[in-house]
Design a protein around this motif. Sequence first.
Motif, PDB file in Angstrom:
ATOM      1  N   VAL A 186      33.407  29.516  30.366  1.00 49.76           N
ATOM      2  CA  VAL A 186      33.484  30.071  31.712  1.00 49.76           C
ATOM      3  C   VAL A 186      32.262  30.925  32.005  1.00 49.76           C
ATOM      4  O   VAL A 186      31.673  31.532  31.111  1.00 49.76           O
ATOM      5  N   SER A 187      31.890  30.969  33.275  1.00 50.15           N
ATOM      6  CA  SER A 187      30.807  31.832  33.710  1.00 50.15           C
ATOM      7  C   SER A 187      31.273  33.287  33.638  1.00 50.15           C
ATOM      8  O   SER A 187      32.484  33.557  33.608  1.00 50.15           O
ATOM      9  N   PRO A 188      30.347  34.249  33.640  1.00 50.26           N
ATOM     10  CA  PRO A 188      30.762  35.651  33.662  1.00 50.26           C
ATOM     11  C   PRO A 188      31.667  35.976  34.853  1.00 50.26           C
ATOM     12  O   PRO A 188      32.614  36.765  34.711  1.00 50.26           O
ATOM     13  N   ASP A 189      31.428  35.369  36.021  1.00 51.47           N
ATOM     14  CA  ASP A 189      32.273  35.639  37.191  1.00 51.47           C
ATOM     15  C   ASP A 189      33.713  35.202  36.954  1.00 51.47           C
ATOM     16  O   ASP A 189      34.661  35.933  37.272  1.00 51.47           O
ATOM     17  N   VAL A 190      33.892  33.998  36.420  1.00 56.24           N
ATOM     18  CA  VAL A 190      35.250  33.511  36.153  1.00 56.24           C
ATOM     19  C   VAL A 190      35.868  34.299  34.997  1.00 56.24           C
ATOM     20  O   VAL A 190      37.077  34.566  34.996  1.00 56.24           O
ATOM     21  N   ALA A 191      35.070  34.697  34.040  1.00 55.79           N
ATOM     22  CA  ALA A 191      35.577  35.518  32.939  1.00 55.79           C
ATOM     23  C   ALA A 191      36.175  36.818  33.468  1.00 55.79           C
ATOM     24  O   ALA A 191      37.232  37.264  33.005  1.00 55.79           O
ATOM     25  N   ARG A 192      35.505  37.410  34.449  1.00 56.89           N
ATOM     26  CA  ARG A 192      36.036  38.652  35.032  1.00 56.89           C
ATOM     27  C   ARG A 192      37.349  38.391  35.756  1.00 56.89           C
ATOM     28  O   ARG A 192      38.252  39.236  35.751  1.00 56.89           O
ATOM     29  N   GLN A 193      37.476  37.218  36.390  1.00 56.51           N
ATOM     30  CA  GLN A 193      38.735  36.881  37.062  1.00 56.51           C
ATOM     31  C   GLN A 193      39.894  36.825  36.078  1.00 56.51           C
ATOM     32  O   GLN A 193      41.038  37.139  36.434  1.00 56.51           O
ATOM     33  N   LEU A 194      39.614  36.420  34.847  1.00 57.77           N
ATOM     34  CA  LEU A 194      40.676  36.297  33.852  1.00 57.77           C
ATOM     35  C   LEU A 194      41.298  37.640  33.497  1.00 57.77           C
ATOM     36  O   LEU A 194      42.452  37.695  33.058  1.00 57.77           O
ATOM     37  N   ILE A 195      40.551  38.717  33.660  1.00 54.82           N
ATOM     38  CA  ILE A 195      41.048  40.027  33.224  1.00 54.82           C
ATOM     39  C   ILE A 195      41.196  41.023  34.365  1.00 54.82           C
ATOM     40  O   ILE A 195      41.515  42.193  34.128  1.00 54.82           O
ATOM     41  N   THR A 196      40.990  40.571  35.598  1.00 52.49           N
ATOM     42  CA  THR A 196      41.028  41.481  36.738  1.00 52.49           C
ATOM     43  C   THR A 196      42.177  41.126  37.675  1.00 52.49           C
ATOM     44  O   THR A 196      42.372  39.964  38.024  1.00 52.49           O
ATOM     45  N   SER A 197      42.934  42.154  38.078  1.00 53.84           N
ATOM     46  CA  SER A 197      44.000  41.968  39.062  1.00 53.84           C
ATOM     47  C   SER A 197      44.133  43.236  39.897  1.00 53.84           C
ATOM     48  O   SER A 197      44.295  44.334  39.335  1.00 53.84           O
ATOM     49  N   PRO A 198      44.067  43.138  41.224  1.00 58.98           N
ATOM     50  CA  PRO A 198      44.275  44.315  42.068  1.00 58.98           C
ATOM     51  C   PRO A 198      45.620  44.982  41.819  1.00 58.98           C
ATOM     52  O   PRO A 198      45.748  46.204  41.922  1.00 58.98           O
ATOM     53  N   ALA A 199      46.628  44.189  41.457  1.00 60.35           N
ATOM     54  CA  ALA A 199      47.948  44.748  41.199  1.00 60.35           C
ATOM     55  C   ALA A 199      47.937  45.645  39.958  1.00 60.35           C
ATOM     56  O   ALA A 199      48.610  46.682  39.916  1.00 60.35           O
ATOM     57  N   THR A 200      47.169  45.245  38.949  1.00 58.46           N
ATOM     58  CA  THR A 200      47.049  46.078  37.751  1.00 58.46           C
ATOM     59  C   THR A 200      46.379  47.404  38.083  1.00 58.46           C
ATOM     60  O   THR A 200      46.822  48.476  37.652  1.00 58.46           O
ATOM     61  N   ASP A 201      45.303  47.345  38.867  1.00 59.94           N
ATOM     62  CA  ASP A 201      44.609  48.566  39.276  1.00 59.94           C
ATOM     63  C   ASP A 201      45.535  49.475  40.075  1.00 59.94           C
ATOM     64  O   ASP A 201      45.545  50.708  39.892  1.00 59.94           O
ATOM     65  N   ALA A 202      46.341  48.892  40.958  1.00 61.95           N
ATOM     66  CA  ALA A 202      47.274  49.679  41.767  1.00 61.95           C
ATOM     67  C   ALA A 202      48.322  50.350  40.889  1.00 61.95           C
ATOM     68  O   ALA A 202      48.703  51.505  41.112  1.00 61.95           O
ATOM     69  N   ALA A 203      48.808  49.637  39.886  1.00 64.27           N
ATOM     70  CA  ALA A 203      49.801  50.206  38.978  1.00 64.27           C
ATOM     71  C   ALA A 203      49.219  51.385  38.207  1.00 64.27           C
ATOM     72  O   ALA A 203      49.869  52.432  38.049  1.00 64.27           O
ATOM     73  N   LEU A 204      47.969  51.235  37.726  1.00 65.91           N
ATOM     74  CA  LEU A 204      47.328  52.331  36.995  1.00 65.91           C
ATOM     75  C   LEU A 204      47.102  53.544  37.886  1.00 65.91           C
ATOM     76  O   LEU A 204      47.268  54.695  37.453  1.00 65.91           O
ATOM     77  N   ASP A 205      46.721  53.285  39.144  1.00 68.84           N
ATOM     78  CA  ASP A 205      46.539  54.390  40.093  1.00 68.84           C
ATOM     79  C   ASP A 205      47.853  55.136  40.292  1.00 68.84           C
ATOM     80  O   ASP A 205      47.875  56.383  40.376  1.00 68.84           O
ATOM     81  N   GLN A 206      48.958  54.416  40.379  1.00 66.35           N
ATOM     82  CA  GLN A 206      50.257  55.047  40.572  1.00 66.35           C
ATOM     83  C   GLN A 206      50.669  55.859  39.351  1.00 66.35           C
ATOM     84  O   GLN A 206      51.199  56.973  39.467  1.00 66.35           O
ATOM     85  N   PHE A 207      50.413  55.314  38.153  1.00 66.59           N
ATOM     86  CA  PHE A 207      50.724  56.064  36.932  1.00 66.59           C
ATOM     87  C   PHE A 207      49.967  57.386  36.910  1.00 66.59           C
ATOM     88  O   PHE A 207      50.529  58.443  36.577  1.00 66.59           O
ATOM     89  N   GLU A 208      48.676  57.328  37.251  1.00 63.64           N
ATOM     90  CA  GLU A 208      47.853  58.538  37.245  1.00 63.64           C
ATOM     91  C   GLU A 208      48.353  59.545  38.278  1.00 63.64           C
ATOM     92  O   GLU A 208      48.412  60.751  38.012  1.00 63.64           O
ATOM     93  N   ALA A 209      48.687  59.054  39.464  1.00 64.29           N
ATOM     94  CA  ALA A 209      49.157  59.949  40.520  1.00 64.29           C
ATOM     95  C   ALA A 209      50.456  60.638  40.111  1.00 64.29           C
ATOM     96  O   ALA A 209      50.614  61.854  40.312  1.00 64.29           O
ATOM     97  N   ASP A 210      51.392  59.897  39.545  1.00 60.10           N
ATOM     98  CA  ASP A 210      52.671  60.486  39.135  1.00 60.10           C
ATOM     99  C   ASP A 210      52.476  61.496  38.014  1.00 60.10           C
ATOM    100  O   ASP A 210      53.091  62.565  38.009  1.00 60.10           O
ATOM    101  N   TRP A 211      51.630  61.162  37.052  1.00 57.64           N
ATOM    102  CA  TRP A 211      51.378  62.071  35.925  1.00 57.64           C
ATOM    103  C   TRP A 211      50.690  63.346  36.410  1.00 57.64           C
ATOM    104  O   TRP A 211      51.065  64.457  36.009  1.00 57.64           O
ATOM    105  N   SER A 212      49.682  63.191  37.269  1.00 57.22           N
ATOM    106  CA  SER A 212      48.946  64.345  37.775  1.00 57.22           C
ATOM    107  C   SER A 212      49.855  65.277  38.567  1.00 57.22           C
ATOM    108  O   SER A 212      49.751  66.505  38.463  1.00 57.22           O
ATOM    109  N   LYS A 213      50.766  64.695  39.333  1.00 54.21           N
ATOM    110  CA  LYS A 213      51.692  65.500  40.136  1.00 54.21           C
ATOM    111  C   LYS A 213      52.621  66.319  39.242  1.00 54.21           C
ATOM    112  O   LYS A 213      52.913  67.481  39.529  1.00 54.21           O
ATOM    113  N   ALA A 214      53.047  65.708  38.126  1.00 59.08           N
ATOM    114  CA  ALA A 214      53.998  66.380  37.259  1.00 59.08           C
ATOM    115  C   ALA A 214      53.320  67.402  36.335  1.00 59.08           C
ATOM    116  O   ALA A 214      53.878  68.470  36.080  1.00 59.08           O
TER     117      ALA A 214
END
Length: 220
Positions: A186-214
């Motif tokens: 796979v090209s580097p661009d497609v390789a990045r697609q294999l490990i990238t998901s906006p939903a994963t980033d959103a979940a991590l952002d939510q974890f950080e927000a909840d932890w920071s608040k507490a």
Amino acid sequence: MELYLDTADIEAVQYFRDVFPLAGVTTNPSIVAASGQNLHTLLSQLREQLGKSPLLFAQVLARTAASMVTEARYLRSIDENLVVKIPVTAEGLTAMKRLVKEEIPVLGTAVYSSAQGLLAAMAGAQYIAPYVNRLDTLSGNGTETVAELHQLLQLHAPQTKILAASFKNSRQVMDCLMSGAQAVTVSPDVARQLITSPATDAALDQFEADWSKAYQSLHL
């Protein structure tokens, strides 16, 4: 499953060798030309980044069997762990048979049909590279070709592996793996697609927000 990076980008190889269980790097004349580097220098640099064991692939440019064999020997003189890519043409099949007798490992490349792939396997190719997205673009079906080739190889040449190539997106990659491909590049661009998901980033952002608040901190 073997995962290869299809590139001549040294920085990309440096990055993905730490992220993936990278089996090696594939190149072709277009990739090498785009790098603007001397072939010998480029292959040496790629080997330095990969280490001793991972495979490195480079392709002949010649169109006749005799010249393909000469170029294959030259490529192997640069890197002793290099697999030579030979296009699956009549001349290419002739060259493959000669190279296999010299114990030079070969990949049959530019495969657009299961028949081409099977013939390359019968000639002794270690790997077969069907061009998945290019088949789709030509109104074919790259995934179906991989599945058909897999069945043929299982029946007639089980020693040969499918190394599927030419991907536009990560879905094509997964479909080919589900269809029997033992390896993909796979090209580097497609390789990045294999490990990238906006939903994963959103979940991590939510974890950080909840932890920071507490705890008013972003540390455990």
